[in-house]
Design an enzyme around this catalytic site. Structure first.
Site: not given
Ligand SMILES: Cc1cc2nc3c(=O)[nH]c(=O)nc-3n(C[C@H](O)[C@H](O)[C@H](O)COP(=O)(O)OP(=O)(O)OC[C@H]3O[C@@H](n4cnc5c(N)ncnc54)[C@H](O)[C@@H]3O)c2cc1C
Length: 399
Positions: A125, A131, A245, A350
């Site tokens: 998915l 971005n 999910e 440990g």
């Molecule tokens: C191993 C892995 C598997 C994944 N599998 C899928 C998948 O199958 N399909 C899919 O679509 N996605 C998938 N994801 C994506 C995952 O859902 C996103 O990484 C997640 O939603 C966070 O988005 P980002 O990494 O862009 O972080 P960002 O959105 O850039 O966030 C960075 C930090 O800022 C914080 N932050 C952002 N906005 C706010 C706010 N308004 N208030 C407070 N804090 C905030 C976040 O909590 C985080 O700590 C996967 C990610 C990983 C690492």
């Protein structure tokens, strides 16, 4: 009044079968698979022999016709051995197949669901973009209708099961000027890779063995009929899917908590320092007790949320629903206690806990994902607070 889970005999058998299989077929391979970051090619074929791949998909599409509670039982049992492969199975089933079941046309269900249930296709998915992570609605991938096909441009990142996968469900803007109200869902084949599609595997420190991809679409064409649900109604599909999910993937985090407790109970009774097992030390006992409380509390949240969603006829998530709040709470808690319990498990082991031969470190690395994936802990807290502040009822059963 007693508040306790009453799993039926079939569910108990399901739990035993999954764990036994994971422990005999998967466990002996895990160290090597983790080190080489290899997805075991026979995974779905072997899982298919247990009849559980499409456990919450109706039997008419080769599924088992069970509910989300049964999915939680499976994610939890599988994650006791591999959190990563439990995630892969959850992404395949709940993120991909189940969303097709809930939203796609009968033709698309008949085309995609049997393969997803019988182990010949792996599903994935795509929501997240480079971005557009937490702010998923700001996604930039577009789908434009051109004759009989949709032309897709954009990219998706962190897509579980995309490398090596066959069926891809994803969201794109069909009317970007309408913002979130101009988003739609689509499904397509990605094996063999269509023209204009590329997939690059991402290297990770945890959840190794579960393949994760960075995808790009450059004038990629998919048939017009591959639209899932109604045009521009993707938000409802996305928010509804995120609730189930979050509930079912809580089992991945909790399976690792249970593994951490079991591994630590064993190790702490065997490891002798100062003339007695370290389990005799109150500092170690405190960690074991905390793990147990985390596990039991996490299960209460997860199974009450799964029983709740199983009881709903219309499983709508999003703003104004108790389901959104319960789902966010389930994964928020499971994710955070998962990291803590696995970290305590490493501590109890440990220096050995820091070595790759000991599975506790793998659970520790894997568990961190559950503070991040499926919406981060910060976003889950925002969802819960949003619902509390807008007056959504939060106490079930009592006034
Ligand atoms: C191993 C892995 C598997 C994944 N599998 C899928 C998948 O199958 N399909 C899919 O679509 N996605 C998938 N994801 C994506 C995952 O859902 C996103 O990484 C997640 O939603 C966070 O988005 P980002 O990494 O862009 O972080 P960002 O959105 O850039 O966030 C960075 C930090 O800022 C914080 N932050 C952002 N906005 C706010 C706010 N308004 N208030 C407070 N804090 C905030 C976040 O909590 C985080 O700590 C996967 C990610 C990983 C690492």
């Amino acid at each position: 009044m007693a508040i306790e889970f009453s799993f039926n005999d079939e569910q108990k058998m399901l739990a035993n079968t999954i764990y036994k299989w994971a422990n005999t077929w998967l466990e002996p391979q895990m160290e090597e698979l983790d080190e080489s970051d290899t997805f075991p090619k026979e995974f779905f074929k072997e899982l298919g022999k247990l009849g559980m791949i499409g456990i919450c998909i109706p039997e008419q599409y080769e599924g088992a016709g069970l509910g989300y509670t049964d999915v939680c039982i499976c994610t939890e049992q599988l994650a006791r051995v591999s959190n990563a492969l439990s995630m892969t199975w959850g992404a395949h089933l709940v993120l991909c197949a189940d969303n097709i079941k809930r939203n796609a046309s009968e033709e698309l269900k008949q085309k995609y669901l049997p393969g997803l249930c019988n182990g010949t296709a792996m599903g994935c998915l795509g929501i997240t973009e480079p971005n557009a992570g937490s702010d998923a609605m700001s996604m930039k991938t577009t789908a434009k209708l051109d004759g009989d096909s949709w032309v897709i441009n954009g990219s998706k990142i962190f897509i579980t099961n995309a490398p090596g996968g066959q069926t891809f469900l994803f969201y794109a803007k069909t009317a970007p000027e309408l913002g979130p109200k101009g988003m739609s869902a689509f499904v397509m084949d990605i094996d063999p890779q269509p023209k204009g599609y590329t997939c690059e595997k991402i290297r990770k420190f945890g959840m190794r063995t579960s393949p994760t991809g960075l995808l790009s679409f450059d004038d990629m064409r998919i048939p017009k009929e591959n639209l899932v649900g109604e045009l521009n109604k993707g938000v409802a599909i996305l928010t509804g899917g995120l609730t189930t999910e979050r509930i079912t993937l809580s089992g991945c985090a909790l399976g690792s908590v249970r593994a951490a407790l079991e591994l630590s109970l064993k190790y702490s009774q065997e490891r002798v320092q100062f003339g007695k097992p370290i389990a005799a030390q109150q500092a170690i006992q405190g960690k074991l007790a905390d793990m147990y409380v985390a596990y039991e509390t996490g299960r209460l949240l997860m199974y009450s949320a799964s029983a709740y969603v199983d009881s709903l006829t219309e499983k709508r998530g999003g703003k104004g629903t108790m389901l959104d709040m319960k789902a966010a709470a389930s994964l928020l808690y499971a994710g955070e206690v998962g990291v803590k319990a696995c970290m305590d498990g490493v501590q109890i082991h440990g220096g050995y806990g820091y070595c790759l031969e000991y599975p506790i470190q793998r659970h520790y690395r894997d568990s961190k994902l559950w503070d991040i994936g499926a919406g981060t802990s910060e976003i889950r807290r925002m969802i819960i607070a949003r619902e509390l502040l807008s007056g959504t009822p939060f106490i079930g059963g009592l006034a």
